[in-house]
Motif scaffolding. Structure first.
Motif, PDB file in Angstrom:
ATOM      1  N   MET A  48      30.404  43.883  36.250  1.00  9.54           N
ATOM      2  CA  MET A  48      31.826  43.550  36.312  1.00  9.54           C
ATOM      3  C   MET A  48      32.132  42.720  37.552  1.00  9.54           C
ATOM      4  N   PHE A  49      31.562  43.122  38.683  1.00  5.90           N
ATOM      5  CA  PHE A  49      31.832  42.415  39.930  1.00  5.90           C
ATOM      6  C   PHE A  49      31.284  40.995  39.888  1.00  5.90           C
ATOM      7  N   GLU A  50      30.070  40.858  39.404  1.00  2.93           N
ATOM      8  CA  GLU A  50      29.413  39.554  39.415  1.00  2.93           C
ATOM      9  C   GLU A  50      30.022  38.590  38.412  1.00  2.93           C
ATOM     10  N   GLN A  51      30.511  39.098  37.280  1.00  2.00           N
ATOM     11  CA  GLN A  51      31.023  38.233  36.225  1.00  2.00           C
ATOM     12  C   GLN A  51      32.543  38.112  36.235  1.00  2.00           C
ATOM     13  N   ARG A  52      33.189  38.504  37.329  1.00  2.00           N
ATOM     14  CA  ARG A  52      34.645  38.376  37.412  1.00  2.00           C
ATOM     15  C   ARG A  52      35.050  36.919  37.233  1.00  2.00           C
ATOM     16  N   ALA A  53      36.218  36.723  36.664  1.00  2.00           N
ATOM     17  CA  ALA A  53      36.681  35.359  36.394  1.00  2.00           C
ATOM     18  C   ALA A  53      37.308  34.699  37.614  1.00  2.00           C
ATOM     19  N   GLY A  54      37.885  35.496  38.514  1.00  2.51           N
ATOM     20  CA  GLY A  54      38.580  34.924  39.660  1.00  2.51           C
ATOM     21  C   GLY A  54      38.038  35.436  40.973  1.00  2.51           C
ATOM     22  N   THR A  55      38.916  35.555  41.956  1.00  2.00           N
ATOM     23  CA  THR A  55      38.518  36.027  43.274  1.00  2.00           C
ATOM     24  C   THR A  55      38.262  37.533  43.256  1.00  2.00           C
ATOM     25  N   VAL A  56      37.647  38.039  44.319  1.00  2.00           N
ATOM     26  CA  VAL A  56      37.446  39.481  44.450  1.00  2.00           C
ATOM     27  C   VAL A  56      38.790  40.198  44.433  1.00  2.00           C
ATOM     28  N   TYR A  57      39.764  39.667  45.160  1.00  2.03           N
ATOM     29  CA  TYR A  57      41.067  40.322  45.221  1.00  2.03           C
ATOM     30  C   TYR A  57      41.793  40.241  43.873  1.00  2.03           C
ATOM     31  N   GLU A  58      41.540  39.201  43.113  1.00  2.00           N
ATOM     32  CA  GLU A  58      42.115  39.114  41.772  1.00  2.00           C
ATOM     33  C   GLU A  58      41.517  40.181  40.866  1.00  2.00           C
ATOM     34  N   LEU A  59      40.222  40.467  41.026  1.00  2.00           N
ATOM     35  CA  LEU A  59      39.588  41.556  40.278  1.00  2.00           C
ATOM     36  C   LEU A  59      40.222  42.893  40.649  1.00  2.00           C
ATOM     37  N   TYR A  60      40.401  43.143  41.935  1.00  2.00           N
ATOM     38  CA  TYR A  60      41.041  44.379  42.361  1.00  2.00           C
ATOM     39  C   TYR A  60      42.403  44.546  41.679  1.00  2.00           C
ATOM     40  N   GLN A  61      43.152  43.446  41.622  1.00  2.00           N
ATOM     41  CA  GLN A  61      44.516  43.489  41.096  1.00  2.00           C
ATOM     42  C   GLN A  61      44.542  43.652  39.586  1.00  2.00           C
ATOM     43  N   SER A  62      43.752  42.839  38.886  1.00  2.00           N
ATOM     44  CA  SER A  62      43.833  42.822  37.424  1.00  2.00           C
ATOM     45  C   SER A  62      43.134  44.010  36.770  1.00  2.00           C
ATOM     46  N   ALA A  63      42.008  44.447  37.337  1.00  2.00           N
ATOM     47  CA  ALA A  63      41.227  45.518  36.705  1.00  2.00           C
ATOM     48  C   ALA A  63      41.569  46.906  37.225  1.00  2.00           C
ATOM     49  N   PHE A  64      42.096  46.997  38.458  1.00  2.00           N
ATOM     50  CA  PHE A  64      42.316  48.313  39.052  1.00  2.00           C
ATOM     51  C   PHE A  64      43.742  48.519  39.565  1.00  2.00           C
ATOM     52  N   GLY A  65      44.618  47.541  39.338  1.00  2.00           N
ATOM     53  CA  GLY A  65      46.012  47.688  39.744  1.00  2.00           C
ATOM     54  C   GLY A  65      46.206  47.804  41.239  1.00  2.00           C
ATOM     55  N   LEU A  66      45.283  47.233  42.022  1.00  4.32           N
ATOM     56  CA  LEU A  66      45.339  47.344  43.473  1.00  4.32           C
ATOM     57  C   LEU A  66      45.573  45.951  44.056  1.00  4.32           C
ATOM     58  N   THR A  67      46.755  45.743  44.598  1.00  6.08           N
ATOM     59  CA  THR A  67      47.141  44.436  45.122  1.00  6.08           C
ATOM     60  C   THR A  67      46.958  44.387  46.638  1.00  6.08           C
ATOM     61  N   ILE A  68      46.173  43.426  47.110  1.00  2.00           N
ATOM     62  CA  ILE A  68      46.009  43.210  48.543  1.00  2.00           C
ATOM     63  C   ILE A  68      47.187  42.367  49.024  1.00  2.00           C
ATOM     64  N   VAL A  69      47.956  42.920  49.954  1.00  2.00           N
ATOM     65  CA  VAL A  69      49.157  42.215  50.410  1.00  2.00           C
ATOM     66  C   VAL A  69      49.012  41.670  51.832  1.00  2.00           C
ATOM     67  N   GLY A  70      47.990  42.102  52.548  1.00  2.00           N
ATOM     68  CA  GLY A  70      47.795  41.610  53.899  1.00  2.00           C
ATOM     69  C   GLY A  70      46.488  42.114  54.471  1.00  2.00           C
ATOM     70  N   ALA A  71      46.220  41.763  55.714  1.00  2.00           N
ATOM     71  CA  ALA A  71      44.965  42.170  56.332  1.00  2.00           C
ATOM     72  C   ALA A  71      45.098  42.148  57.848  1.00  2.00           C
ATOM     73  N   ASP A  72      44.368  43.056  58.487  1.00  2.00           N
ATOM     74  CA  ASP A  72      44.193  43.027  59.936  1.00  2.00           C
ATOM     75  C   ASP A  72      42.795  42.501  60.221  1.00  2.00           C
ATOM     76  N   GLU A  73      42.684  41.555  61.158  1.00  2.00           N
ATOM     77  CA  GLU A  73      41.384  40.964  61.468  1.00  2.00           C
ATOM     78  C   GLU A  73      41.084  41.039  62.961  1.00  2.00           C
ATOM     79  N   ARG A  74      39.814  41.228  63.269  1.00  2.00           N
ATOM     80  CA  ARG A  74      39.296  41.136  64.631  1.00  2.00           C
ATOM     81  C   ARG A  74      38.155  40.131  64.607  1.00  2.00           C
ATOM     82  N   VAL A  75      38.147  39.202  65.565  1.00  2.00           N
ATOM     83  CA  VAL A  75      37.180  38.111  65.576  1.00  2.00           C
ATOM     84  C   VAL A  75      36.459  38.085  66.917  1.00  2.00           C
TER      85      VAL A  75
END
Length: 249
Positions: free
Chosen positions: A164-191
């Protein structure tokens, strides 16, 4: 939902934040699917027993948060985490001349294991909870530039597998949203800069110890709940981390 559910004990409708909270609940529950249209402001005002101005303020904030998207003449829609959104909000690596492109992604490994103490803290998990551990190689201009290490809680993604992960049609976050109802709305980053480890050096065509950029990202869903812990190792010989701050007025 009845209007009384949005009214205080005095009978006065609660503030726009409650309308915003209920709209988020609609999105989380799938009542309004990704790409789906929101009811018009008049209908929402009647549903929540509030003024159109109150509804508009709640919707304005959700648009500013990149959760909703207004389309002139068509209405307001739940935003999809598609390529355009990914490039706009989450992908910050660009060629030194400013050229930006969507990366070509190749799955390197996919496994299920237990969270380390650091991963458990980041993802707010109890103990050594089951996680999926994923490595991707991202190529730009035809060569590998980014080595991604992704850790997600297995409980949030029931049924997820390598296929499922490898054959997703869109981005990783699109998979999270469309297949699992989990929407990424933001992120904290350290560089920070660091020396390349053997694995990343081999995959990116570097020598162990070469300087690379480490980007540690905690991706967040609604209410600032952690959904994904990602470490990206970036070859910056020809690429930069670019972050733009837009004026607020």
């Amino acid at each position: 939902m009845t209007s009384s559910s949005l009214a205080g004990r005095s009978g006065i409708p609660l503030l726009y934040r409650e309308v915003k909270k209920q709209l988020i609940a609609d999105i989380q529950s799938g009542a309004v699917a990704p790409g789906g249209a929101l009811p018009n402001e008049s209908d929402l005002a009647k549903r929540f027993d509030v003024s159109i101005g109150t509804v508009r303020r709640a919707v304005d904030e959700l648009v500013a948060d990149n959760i909703l998207v207004r389309q002139q003449g068509r209405g307001t829609f739940v935003g999809r985490l598609d390529r355009a959104r990914f490039m706009f909000q989450f992908f910050k690596i660009a060629a030194r001349d400013g050229t930006r492109e969507f990366p070509q992604v190749r799955l390197h490994s996919f496994a299920r294991s237990r969270a380390t103490p650091a991963e458990a803290r980041a993802l707010a998990l109890q103990g050594a909870a089951p996680v999926f551990r994923i490595e991707n190689i991202l190529a730009l201009q035809g060569r590998p530039v980014i080595h991604d290490h992704i850790v997600i809680a297995a409980a949030l993604f029931p049924g997820l597998g390598k296929r499922m992960f490898e054959q997703r049609a869109g981005t990783v976050y699109e998979l999270y949203q469309s297949a699992f109802g989990l929407t990424i709305v933001g992120a904290d980053e350290r560089v920070r800069a660091q020396a390349a480890g053997e694995s990343s050096a081999r995959l990116l065509g570097l020598s162990p110890g070469d300087s690379v950029l480490r980007i540690e990202r905690l991706a967040l869903t609604f209410d600032n709940k952690p959904a994904e812990f990602r470490v990206s190792i970036v070859d910056t010989r020809e690429f930069d981390y670019v972050s733009s701050a837009q004026p607020t007025a």
